[in-house]
Enzyme design. Structure first.
Site, PDB file in Angstrom:
ATOM      1  N   CYS A   2       0.774  -1.232  -0.188  1.00  0.00           N
ATOM      2  CA  CYS A   2       0.115   0.081   0.028  1.00  0.00           C
ATOM      3  C   CYS A   2       0.785   1.202  -0.047  1.00  0.00           C
ATOM      4  O   CYS A   2       1.782   1.306   0.706  1.00  0.00           O
ATOM      5  CB  CYS A   2      -1.028   0.026   1.297  1.00  0.00           C
ATOM      6  SG  CYS A   2      -2.132  -1.344   1.211  1.00  0.00           S
ATOM      7  N   ARG A  27       4.526   0.427  -6.035  1.00  0.00           N
ATOM      8  CA  ARG A  27       4.691  -0.215  -4.966  1.00  0.00           C
ATOM      9  C   ARG A  27       3.647  -1.459  -5.190  1.00  0.00           C
ATOM     10  O   ARG A  27       3.786  -2.485  -4.352  1.00  0.00           O
ATOM     11  CB  ARG A  27       4.412   0.554  -3.912  1.00  0.00           C
ATOM     12  CG  ARG A  27       5.464   1.597  -3.409  1.00  0.00           C
ATOM     13  CD  ARG A  27       4.908   2.481  -2.205  1.00  0.00           C
ATOM     14  NE  ARG A  27       4.555   1.708  -0.984  1.00  0.00           N
ATOM     15  CZ  ARG A  27       5.685   1.746  -0.070  1.00  0.00           C
ATOM     16  NH1 ARG A  27       6.722   2.128  -0.203  1.00  0.00           N
ATOM     17  NH2 ARG A  27       5.542   0.837   1.109  1.00  0.00           N
ATOM     18  N   TRP A  77      -3.267  -2.551  -1.493  1.00  0.00           N
ATOM     19  CA  TRP A  77      -2.950  -4.024  -1.772  1.00  0.00           C
ATOM     20  C   TRP A  77      -3.687  -4.778  -1.047  1.00  0.00           C
ATOM     21  O   TRP A  77      -3.370  -4.772   0.018  1.00  0.00           O
ATOM     22  CB  TRP A  77      -1.195  -4.172  -1.800  1.00  0.00           C
ATOM     23  CG  TRP A  77      -0.744  -5.514  -2.524  1.00  0.00           C
ATOM     24  CD1 TRP A  77      -0.531  -5.724  -3.960  1.00  0.00           C
ATOM     25  CD2 TRP A  77      -0.784  -6.634  -1.991  1.00  0.00           C
ATOM     26  NE1 TRP A  77      -0.068  -6.992  -4.141  1.00  0.00           N
ATOM     27  CE2 TRP A  77      -0.169  -7.605  -2.734  1.00  0.00           C
ATOM     28  CE3 TRP A  77      -0.740  -7.000  -0.658  1.00  0.00           C
ATOM     29  CZ2 TRP A  77       0.214  -9.084  -2.542  1.00  0.00           C
ATOM     30  CZ3 TRP A  77      -0.604  -8.516  -0.518  1.00  0.00           C
ATOM     31  CH2 TRP A  77      -0.087  -9.272  -1.237  1.00  0.00           C
ATOM     32  N   ASN A 101      -1.928   1.089   6.066  1.00  0.00           N
ATOM     33  CA  ASN A 101      -1.092   0.169   5.471  1.00  0.00           C
ATOM     34  C   ASN A 101      -0.597  -0.932   6.558  1.00  0.00           C
ATOM     35  O   ASN A 101      -0.174  -0.601   7.700  1.00  0.00           O
ATOM     36  CB  ASN A 101       0.211   0.677   5.066  1.00  0.00           C
ATOM     37  CG  ASN A 101       1.309  -0.263   4.347  1.00  0.00           C
ATOM     38  OD1 ASN A 101       0.889  -1.682   4.148  1.00  0.00           O
ATOM     39  ND2 ASN A 101       2.491   0.103   4.113  1.00  0.00           N
ATOM     40  N   GLY A 102      -0.797  -1.973   6.193  1.00  0.00           N
ATOM     41  CA  GLY A 102      -0.376  -3.107   7.504  1.00  0.00           C
ATOM     42  C   GLY A 102      -1.673  -3.997   7.622  1.00  0.00           C
ATOM     43  O   GLY A 102      -2.586  -3.976   6.867  1.00  0.00           O
ATOM     44  N   GLU A 486      17.319 -17.104 -10.140  1.00  0.00           N
ATOM     45  CA  GLU A 486      16.866 -15.658 -10.288  1.00  0.00           C
ATOM     46  C   GLU A 486      16.240 -15.634 -11.859  1.00  0.00           C
ATOM     47  O   GLU A 486      15.062 -14.747 -11.967  1.00  0.00           O
ATOM     48  CB  GLU A 486      18.159 -14.793  -9.998  1.00  0.00           C
ATOM     49  CG  GLU A 486      18.127 -13.488 -10.502  1.00  0.00           C
ATOM     50  CD  GLU A 486      16.805 -12.640  -9.619  1.00  0.00           C
ATOM     51  OE1 GLU A 486      16.420 -13.252  -8.661  1.00  0.00           O
ATOM     52  OE2 GLU A 486      16.497 -11.473 -10.006  1.00  0.00           O
ATOM     53  N   LYS A 490      12.738 -14.039 -12.340  1.00  0.00           N
ATOM     54  CA  LYS A 490      12.315 -12.744 -13.192  1.00  0.00           C
ATOM     55  C   LYS A 490      11.251 -13.250 -14.338  1.00  0.00           C
ATOM     56  O   LYS A 490      10.386 -12.454 -14.314  1.00  0.00           O
ATOM     57  CB  LYS A 490      13.643 -12.241 -13.678  1.00  0.00           C
ATOM     58  CG  LYS A 490      13.936 -11.094 -13.667  1.00  0.00           C
ATOM     59  CD  LYS A 490      14.618 -10.457 -12.755  1.00  0.00           C
ATOM     60  CE  LYS A 490      13.886 -10.490 -11.504  1.00  0.00           C
ATOM     61  NZ  LYS A 490      14.477  -9.988 -10.194  1.00  0.00           N
ATOM     62  N   GLU A 493       7.502 -13.835 -12.911  1.00  0.00           N
ATOM     63  CA  GLU A 493       6.950 -12.814 -12.144  1.00  0.00           C
ATOM     64  C   GLU A 493       6.422 -11.571 -13.226  1.00  0.00           C
ATOM     65  O   GLU A 493       5.668 -10.793 -13.040  1.00  0.00           O
ATOM     66  CB  GLU A 493       7.649 -11.806 -11.045  1.00  0.00           C
ATOM     67  CG  GLU A 493       8.963 -11.098 -11.530  1.00  0.00           C
ATOM     68  CD  GLU A 493       9.620 -10.375 -10.369  1.00  0.00           C
ATOM     69  OE1 GLU A 493      10.882 -10.167 -10.109  1.00  0.00           O
ATOM     70  OE2 GLU A 493       8.780  -9.916  -9.287  1.00  0.00           O
ATOM     71  N   HIS A 509      16.408 -36.565 -11.522  1.00  0.00           N
ATOM     72  CA  HIS A 509      15.744 -37.303 -10.342  1.00  0.00           C
ATOM     73  C   HIS A 509      14.257 -36.940 -10.269  1.00  0.00           C
ATOM     74  O   HIS A 509      13.704 -37.016  -9.108  1.00  0.00           O
ATOM     75  CB  HIS A 509      16.651 -36.652  -8.875  1.00  0.00           C
ATOM     76  CG  HIS A 509      18.061 -37.173  -9.134  1.00  0.00           C
ATOM     77  ND1 HIS A 509      18.309 -38.503  -8.957  1.00  0.00           N
ATOM     78  CD2 HIS A 509      19.142 -36.372  -9.027  1.00  0.00           C
ATOM     79  CE1 HIS A 509      19.855 -38.515  -9.014  1.00  0.00           C
ATOM     80  NE2 HIS A 509      20.013 -37.448  -9.195  1.00  0.00           N
ATOM     81  N   LYS A 608       6.207  -4.074  -4.664  1.00  0.00           N
ATOM     82  CA  LYS A 608       7.524  -3.561  -4.662  1.00  0.00           C
ATOM     83  C   LYS A 608       7.992  -3.832  -3.124  1.00  0.00           C
ATOM     84  O   LYS A 608       9.077  -4.483  -3.089  1.00  0.00           O
ATOM     85  CB  LYS A 608       7.931  -2.216  -5.005  1.00  0.00           C
ATOM     86  CG  LYS A 608       9.333  -1.890  -5.206  1.00  0.00           C
ATOM     87  CD  LYS A 608      10.009  -2.587  -6.444  1.00  0.00           C
ATOM     88  CE  LYS A 608      11.302  -2.293  -6.392  1.00  0.00           C
ATOM     89  NZ  LYS A 608      12.142  -3.324  -7.145  1.00  0.00           N
TER      90      LYS A 608
HETATM   91  O1  M6R Z   1      13.059  -4.788  -0.734  1.00  0.00           O
HETATM   92  P1  M6R Z   1      13.816  -6.446  -0.929  1.00  0.00           P
HETATM   93  O2  M6R Z   1      14.813  -6.552  -1.518  1.00  0.00           O
HETATM   94  O3  M6R Z   1      13.821  -6.721   0.580  1.00  0.00           O
HETATM   95  O4  M6R Z   1      12.548  -7.296  -1.498  1.00  0.00           O
HETATM   96  C1  M6R Z   1      12.774  -8.685  -1.635  1.00  0.00           C
HETATM   97  C2  M6R Z   1      11.834  -9.242  -2.636  1.00  0.00           C
HETATM   98  O5  M6R Z   1      10.704  -9.139  -2.505  1.00  0.00           O
HETATM   99  C3  M6R Z   1      12.158  -8.781  -4.039  1.00  0.00           C
HETATM  100  O6  M6R Z   1      13.504  -9.063  -4.302  1.00  0.00           O
HETATM  101  C4  M6R Z   1      11.268  -9.503  -4.988  1.00  0.00           C
HETATM  102  O7  M6R Z   1      11.648 -10.942  -5.191  1.00  0.00           O
HETATM  103  C5  M6R Z   1      11.451  -9.152  -6.564  1.00  0.00           C
HETATM  104  N1  M6R Z   1      10.136  -8.480  -6.994  1.00  0.00           N
HETATM  105  C6  M6R Z   1      11.936  -9.952  -7.427  1.00  0.00           C
HETATM  106  O8  M6R Z   1      12.115  -9.271  -8.645  1.00  0.00           O
END
Ligand code: M6R
Length: 613
Positions: A2, A27, A77, A101-102, A486, A490, A493, A509, A608
C-alpha cells in the site's frame, strides 16, 4: 505494498495527492482513493476506484469547485477483503476518515469488543480500526489515537483525519499519523507538510525527509509539523538527504522502468564500489564497519527474500570456499519461525533493496535477540532494516521503481563481493595480492554488463520462441544454479510463463519427466569448474527434444547441435560471470513479457515493498 500520501499546506490537495499516488504506483496495488477536506465547509470528499490511479485521476472533475489544501491518498494492495471500490481506502467511520498500510490481526476481537457487528460497510480490518478511533474520539484526536492504538495487534501506518466534534473547539485542518512496523516518512518543506510511505512521492518537493519513529504521533498542520511520543513528549526528527532527484524516478525516455534500470547497472555498480576501494583493496571505513566484527566467525547467515536471497546465494558461493566457515542462505519468512543456531560468533547479513521487507526485518530482529552481529546491505537510506542492524553498507542503485528487481540485485552482489573480500582479508584467508586481483576483476564487471547491454538483439531474438511458451526450465550448476533461480523468478513474475529452476544434475531425479519436444530450457553454463558436467546435463534434455537456449562464455566451443540458440558472455573467472549472465537473464524476462504485451513494470498481484508477512 500500500502507498500512502498525506498533505497539508498551501497547494491544492486533490491533484497533488493523485500525483503522489502515481509515484507510488510501483509499490503494487489494486485500488486507489483520496479524501480531501473542503477548506470552506470543513466537510470531507472521498473518491475511490478499483484499478489504476489514472482512473482515479479521471474522476477528479467530481471535486471541481472544491478548494482543499489538506488531504490523504492511498493505493491499496488487498489483504483483508476483496478488490472492490467499497474496500478501497480511505475509509470513513463516524467522525473518522482514515487510511492504513499493514494488518490488524485482532480485528475479529475488536468487532466483538466495540459492538461493531452489523455496523461495518466493508470487509476490511481498516474500517474496524477506524471504528476504534471513532469510539475513543471525544474531540481530542491525539487522545483518541493514544487509546486506540493500544487496542491493535499487528502492523500499521495510519493517516487519520477527524471530523470536528464541535465547531467551537474545532481541531483545525490537521492530519495525524502513527505507525508500528509499516513504513512512513515525512517532511516539512516550503510547500507544506507531507507524509508518505516513501520519499519517491515527495521528491518533487524536497530531497530531505525523516523516517517517522514508531509509536509517535505526527501532526501535519498547515505548514507545520509536530512529532510526539505516546506520553506527549516532543521529538525532533533527524532529516536525511537523498542523493537523487526526480529524474532518477522517471523513465528517462525508456519504454519501461525495468529497461531503464537494467541499463543503469554498469553505472550504479561503479558508483557503489568505487568509493569503497582504497589502494586497490576493499575498504568499509567510511561505512564505519570495523574489521573486528569479521574475525573469528563461526558462521555467516544470510537472511533475505526473493531476488535479494538469490544475491545471498551468489555471495555464499564466493566466500565459503575462501573462508572455510559455514555460510547459510535463509529465506527470511522461514528463518523467523525456526529456532536458528545463532550466537555471538555469528554474522547475520540482511539483504534488502527496500529495507522494509517485513520478513527480513523480523529475521534480523530475531538474530539480534540471539546475540548475533548484524550487517545490512540495503538500498534505501534510513529504512527500517538499515536502522535496526548494527552495521549497514548501502548500495547506491538509486530508486528502483520496476517491481522486478534488476539493478538492485547486481549491485547487491558487487557490494557483497566487496564485503566478502574484506572478511577474507580480516581473517588472513586472502593475501593482499589476491585481494587486489579480486578487486581489479570486480572493477571490470560494469564493462562486462555493458557489453551485453550494447548488443541486445540476439537476446531479443531468442525470446521470440519463449513468447509462446507456457513453461520454461532454467538449469545450471553452482553459481549458475543460483542464477537459474533468479532467471526463472524474473521470467515468471513479469511474463507469467511458468518457470522452474533446477540444479542441472538434479533434473534426472524427477523433473526431466517434464522435458518433452519443444519445451524451452535455458541452460546456464558459465562455470568452468563444472562446465563439462553441465554440458552432459544439457545433452540429456537435448536428447528429449528440449528447445535449448545456452548461455556460456564466448570463447567456449560446443557441438553445434547442443542448442538452438547460443548467447555468450565475455570470458571471465567463475565468480564474476554472474554479472553479464544476470543481464542476459533480465533481458530474456523483459523481452518475453513485453512481447506478450504485459505490464512489465507492475506485474499482477505483486508489490515492490512487501511490508506484510
Ligand atoms: O526489498 P527487498 O529486496 O527486501 O525485496 C525482496 C523481494 O521481495 C524482491 O527481491 C522480489 O523478489 C522482487 N520483486 C523480485 O524481482
Amino acid at each position: 505494498m500500500c502507498g500512502i500520501i498525506g498533505y497539508n499546506g498551501n497547494l491544492q490537495a486533490p491533484g497533488l495527492l493523485i500525483e503522489g499516488l502515481e509515484r507510488l504506483e510501483y509499490r503494487g496495488y489494486d485500488s486507489a482513493g483520496i479524501a480531501v477536506k473542503d477548506t470552506k465547509t470543513s466537510s470531507f470528499h472521498v473518491i475511490k476506484t478499483v484499478g489504476k490511479v489514472a482512473e482515479l485521476k479521471n474522476r477528479l472533475p467530481e471535486l471541481d469547485g472544491i478548494s482543499s489544501t489538506c488531504g490523504i491518498g492511498h493505493t491499496r494492495w488487498a489483504t483483508h477483503g476483496g478488490v472492490c471500490e467499497v474496500n478501497a481506502h480511505p475509509h470513513t467511520f463516524g467522525r473518522v476518515v482514515l487510511l492504513h498500510n499493514g494488518i490488524i490481526e485482532n480485528h475479529r476481537e475488536l468487532v466483538e469488543k466495540f459492538g461493531l457487528k452489523g455496523k461495518l460497510k466493508t470487509q476490511t480490518d481498516t474500517e474496524i480500526a477506524a471504528a476504534v478511533f471513532d469510539a475513543y474520539y471525544q474531540g481530542n484526536p491525539k487522545e483518541a489515537i493514544r487509546k486506540a492504538v493500544k487496542e491493535f495487534i499487528g502492523t500499521y501506518a495510519f493517516c487519520i483525519m477527524f471530523v470536528e466534534e464541535d465547531e467551537a473547539e474545532a481541531s483545525t485542518d490537521e492530519i495525524y499519523a502513527i505507525r508500528s512496523v509499516s513504513p512512513l516518512v515525512a517532511t516539512l518543506c516550503d510547500d507544506g507538510a507531507f507524509i508518505s510511505s516513501d520519499i519517491t512521492a515527495l521528491i518533487k518537493y524536497t530531497n530531505k525527509y525523516f523516517v517517522v519513529p514508531e509509536n509517535h504521533i505526527v501532526t501535519l498542520g498547515k505548514n507545520t509539523m509536530t512529532i510526539e511520543d505516546m506520553r506527549g513528549h516532543k521529538f525532533t526528527p533527524e532529516y536525511l538527504t537523498v542523493n537523487w532527484d526526480i529524474s532518477a524516478a522517471q523513465k528517462g525516455g525508456y519504454k519501461h522502468y525495468m529497461m531503464k534500470e537494467i541499463m543503469e547497472q554498469p553505472d550504479v555498480i561503479a558508483a557503489t564500489i568505487h568509493g569503497r576501494i582504497s589502494d586497490g583493496l576493499p575498504s568499509l571505513a567510511n561505512d564505519n564497519v570495523p574489521d573486528d566484527i569479521f574475525k573469528g566467525l563461526h558462521s555467516i547467515q544470510i537472511v533475505a527474500c526473493g531476488t535479494a536471497m538469490h544475491a545471498g546465494m551468489v555471495f555464499k558461493a564466493m566466500i565459503e570456499p575462501i573462508l572455510r566457515v559455514p555460510v547459510t542462505v535463509n529465506i527470511a519468512s522461514e528463518y523467523r519461525y525456526q529456532d536458528p543456531i545463532v550466537d555471538e560468533h555469528t554474522l547475520v547479513i540482511a539483504i534488502s533493496q527496500s529495507g522494509e521487507t517485513i520478513d527480513t526485518l523480523e529475521a534480523l530482529r530475531l538474530s539480534k535477540r540471539y546475540g548475533a552481529t548484524t550487517l545490512a546491505v540495503v538500498n534505501v537510506q534510513g529504512s527500517s532494516i538499515a536502522r535496526e542492524s548494527d552495521y549497514v553498507v548501502y548500495t547506491y542503485a538509486g530508486p528502483e521503481i520496476a517491481v522486478a528487481s534488476t539493478k538492485a540485485y547486481t549491485v547487491q552482489i558487487a557490494t557483497l563481493y566487496l564485503i566478502g573480500c574484506r572478511i577474507a582479508l580480516a581473517n588472513k584467508k586472502m593475501t593482499q595480492k589476491a585481494a587486489k586481483q579480486f578487486i581489479r576483476n570486480l572493477e571490470q564487471v560494469s564493462a562486462h554488463i555493458k557489453s551485453i547491454l550494447d548488443n541486445q538483439e540476439p537476446i531479443k531474438k531468442a525470446t521470440k520462441y519463449l513468447k509462446k511458451a507456457t513453461d520454461a526450465f532454467f538449469i545450471g550448476r553452482g553459481n549458475d544454479y543460483a542464477l537459474s533461480l533468479e532467471g526463472s523468478l524474473k521470467l515468471k513474475e513479469i511474463s507469467y510463463i511458468h518457470a522452474e529452476a533446477y540444479a542441472a544434475g538434479e533434473l534426472k531425479h524427477g523433473t526431466i519427466a517434464l522435458i518433452t519436444e519443444g519445451v524451452p530450457v535455458i541452460a546456464v553454463a558459465t562455470q568452468r569448474t563444472v562446465f563439462s558436467k553441465t554440458i552432459s546435463n544439457i545433452r540429456e534434455v537435448n536428447a528429449r527434444g528440449a528447445y535449448v537456449i545456452l548461455i556460456m562464455e564466448e570463447q567456449t566451443v560446443v557441438d553445434k547441435d547442443l542448442c538452438k540458440i547460443k548467447l555468450t558472455i565475455p570470458e571471465t573467472e567463475d565468480v564474476f560471470s554472474v554479472f553479464p549472465t544476470s543481464a542476459i537473464l533480465q533481458l530474456i524476462a523483459y523481452y518475453s513479457a513485453d512481447a506478450r504485451g504485459l505490464d512489465v513494470d507492475m506485474p499482477r498481484n505483486l508489490a515492490k515493498s512487501v511490508t506484510v508477512e
